[in-house]
Design an enzyme around this catalytic site. Structure first.
Site, mmCIF file in Angstrom:
data_model
loop_
_atom_site.group_PDB
_atom_site.id
_atom_site.type_symbol
_atom_site.label_atom_id
_atom_site.label_comp_id
_atom_site.label_asym_id
_atom_site.label_seq_id
_atom_site.Cartn_x
_atom_site.Cartn_y
_atom_site.Cartn_z
ATOM 1 N N GLN A 212 0.821 -1.214 0.000
ATOM 2 C CA GLN A 212 0.000 0.000 0.000
ATOM 3 C C GLN A 212 0.850 1.257 0.000
ATOM 4 O OE1 GLN A 212 -3.288 0.314 -0.320
ATOM 5 N NE2 GLN A 212 -3.636 -1.882 -0.343
ATOM 6 N N LYS A 235 -0.642 -1.762 -7.643
ATOM 7 C CA LYS A 235 -1.060 -0.772 -6.632
ATOM 8 C C LYS A 235 -0.447 0.589 -6.934
ATOM 9 C CE LYS A 235 -2.443 -4.087 -3.514
ATOM 10 N NZ LYS A 235 -3.815 -4.389 -3.149
ATOM 11 N N CYS A 373 -8.905 -8.806 3.187
ATOM 12 C CA CYS A 373 -7.799 -9.754 3.426
ATOM 13 C C CYS A 373 -7.078 -9.424 4.725
ATOM 14 C CB CYS A 373 -6.808 -9.777 2.267
ATOM 15 S SG CYS A 373 -7.526 -10.350 0.745
HETATM 16 N N1 PMP Z 1 -0.128 -6.405 1.597
HETATM 17 C C1 PMP Z 1 -0.994 -5.397 1.624
HETATM 18 C C2 PMP Z 1 -0.932 -4.381 2.731
HETATM 19 C C3 PMP Z 1 -1.953 -5.288 0.607
HETATM 20 O O1 PMP Z 1 -2.837 -4.296 0.628
HETATM 21 C C4 PMP Z 1 -1.979 -6.266 -0.423
HETATM 22 C C5 PMP Z 1 -3.020 -6.201 -1.529
HETATM 23 N N2 PMP Z 1 -4.296 -5.883 -1.102
HETATM 24 C C6 PMP Z 1 -1.034 -7.283 -0.395
HETATM 25 C C7 PMP Z 1 -0.115 -7.323 0.619
HETATM 26 C C8 PMP Z 1 -0.996 -8.352 -1.460
HETATM 27 O O2 PMP Z 1 -0.699 -7.792 -2.690
HETATM 28 P P1 PMP Z 1 -0.883 -8.642 -4.038
HETATM 29 O O3 PMP Z 1 -2.259 -9.214 -3.977
HETATM 30 O O4 PMP Z 1 -0.708 -7.625 -5.114
HETATM 31 O O5 PMP Z 1 0.180 -9.679 -4.031
#
Ligand code: PMP
Length: 415
Positions: A212, A235, A373
């Site tokens: 983030q 992101k 998540c």
């Molecule tokens: N860590 C954080 C704080 C996140 O917000 C996210 C994505 N929501 C992730 C890890 C995982 O990222 P990705 O799904 O792009 O691997």
């Protein structure tokens, strides 16, 4: 609230920036799109889309494999992108930049190479209570597989990390601190530099989840002195399916590869295989070439505007949005840390989050509803889900006004 990085450059021309993002110029359910789901994924400027299109139309080929012109061009652009990433996060060397599929894979690389190969049963990995599942589950898997111990730094009811508890949990048994820089569920910014120094003082290494933070604050891995830094392209206004693991060279050199295949070897023989040097040792198989090239274009786009200017603008917008949201009757913001960025998670008395999300979508407002998540965060705050508006620098006050109007309308229909 304080801003992590403030630039002295002049402010942001949001209208000009919005014109760079074609997807924003559309109607959803008959209303102009208001995109406030940037924490889940950001939109891409034409500069990124065009670079990818150009690559497929002109240079498409595999990398590191051919002597023909297209392969050389593709390789040059791919390796040029590595330099762009290196400069963006101020890594010492481009060999310290590993391309992955995203933050999740970057964290799993550290788990299954660094931790699995060098940790013993009883060694401790410290995380916080506000981590994304991708910075929880890999460690739980290793708890089961090799007997490491996972310890969790608690948070308070503002969603701030309890620093004294962190200090109490640190010991010579702590071998890794794996910590987010910016919580996706709460918007909390962690006191990263202080934590890294404290972890190093007991001999632990530090992995930062920058998923983030990367789009909202200046990241300088040498100034932070973190050992690993993970982020995702999608992101930060770049393609999906590409991400980065930064690691200090000495650590990466000592780590075994975690995926085997083409490109990560020097010599393969049935009598013994020799692995390639950094960074290729960790990049088995054909990479996401167009994604990597697109990522460099996304980072260049952000650099041109200046992350300091972005942070300052978003801070103002967050304050504006926070005040407007709090004026909605029965609304509670979940995550009110003093150090906060870009995210407003909330619930409203008597209103189910998923009903609210559906009604907002019917008014063209895209937000995220759910546990983000981060189920342990939901559990801590005693909710099963929140509604989350997450901002980017192409959002403006009109977007916030549209969100507030849409929430008020939805609430009047649902109550
Ligand atoms: N860590 C954080 C704080 C996140 O917000 C996210 C994505 N929501 C992730 C890890 C995982 O990222 P990705 O799904 O792009 O691997």
């Amino acid at each position: 609230m304080t801003v992590v990085a403030i630039s002295k450059q002049k402010g942001l021309d949001v209208e000009r920036i919005r014109a760079d993002f074609p997807v924003l110029d559309q109607k959803v359910s008959g209303h102009p799109l208001v995109y406030l789901d940037n924490g889940a994924s950001t939109q891409k400027p034409s500069q990124v889309i065009d670079v990818i299109k150009y690559f497929y139309e002109n240079d498409n080929s595999n990398v590191h494999r051919g002597i023909h012109t297209l392969s050389q061009r593709a390789t040059d652009r791919f390796e040029g992108a590595r330099k762009t990433v290196q400069h963006f996060i101020n890594a010492k060397s481009e060999a310290e930049i590993i391309f992955t599929s995203g933050t999740t894979e970057s964290i799993n690389l550290v788990a299954h190479s660094f931790v699995r190969s060098s940790f013993a049963a009883g060694d401790e990995v410290l995380i916080s209570a506000m981590e994304h599942h991708s910075n929880i589950v890999p460690w739980q898997m290793l708890e089961q597989q090799i007997g490491i111990k996972l310890k969790v730094i608690p948070i308070n009811d503002k969603g701030e990390l309890l620093y004294e508890e962190f200090e109490n949990l640190l010991s010579e048994k702590t071998k890794l601190l794996a910590i987010t820089q910016l919580s996706n569920a709460l918007g909390t910014i962690t006191p990263l530099k202080k934590m890294i120094d404290a972890a190093h003082a007991v001999g632990a290494k530090v992995l930062v989840d920058g998923a983030q933070a990367i789009a909202h604050t200046d990241v300088d891995v040498q100034a932070l002195d973190c050992d690993f830094y993970a982020f995702s392209g999608h992101k930060i206004f770049s393609p999906t399916g590409v991400g980065v693991l930064y690691g200090k060279r000495a650590l990466l050199d000592a780590m075994p590869p975690y995926k085997g295949g083409g490109d990560m070897i020097k010599v393969v023989s049935f009598s013994g295989t020799e692995f390639n040097e950094l960074p290729y040792k960790f990049e088995a198989g054909t990479p996401n070439i167009a994604g990597v090239i697109g990522l460099a274009a996304g980072l260049d786009y952000v650099s041109e505007i200046g992350i300091g200017v972005i942070a300052e603008y978003e801070h103002e917008l967050l304050e504006y949005a926070t005040d407007k949201m709090l004026a909605i009757e029965g609304l509670r913001i979940i995550g009110t840390a003093a150090e906060k960025a870009s995210i407003i998670s909330f619930e409203i008395d008597g209103v189910h989050a998923s009903d609210l999300g559906t009604l907002l979508d019917s008014q063209g407002v895209a937000i995220r509803v759910g546990h983000h998540c981060a189920m342990p965060v939901m559990e801590f705050f005693g909710v099963s889900a929140t509604t989350r508006a997450s901002l980017a620098f192409y959002n403006n006050k009109a977007d916030i006004d549209a969100l507030v109007a849409a929430v008020n309308k939805a609430v009047s229909m649902l109550r």
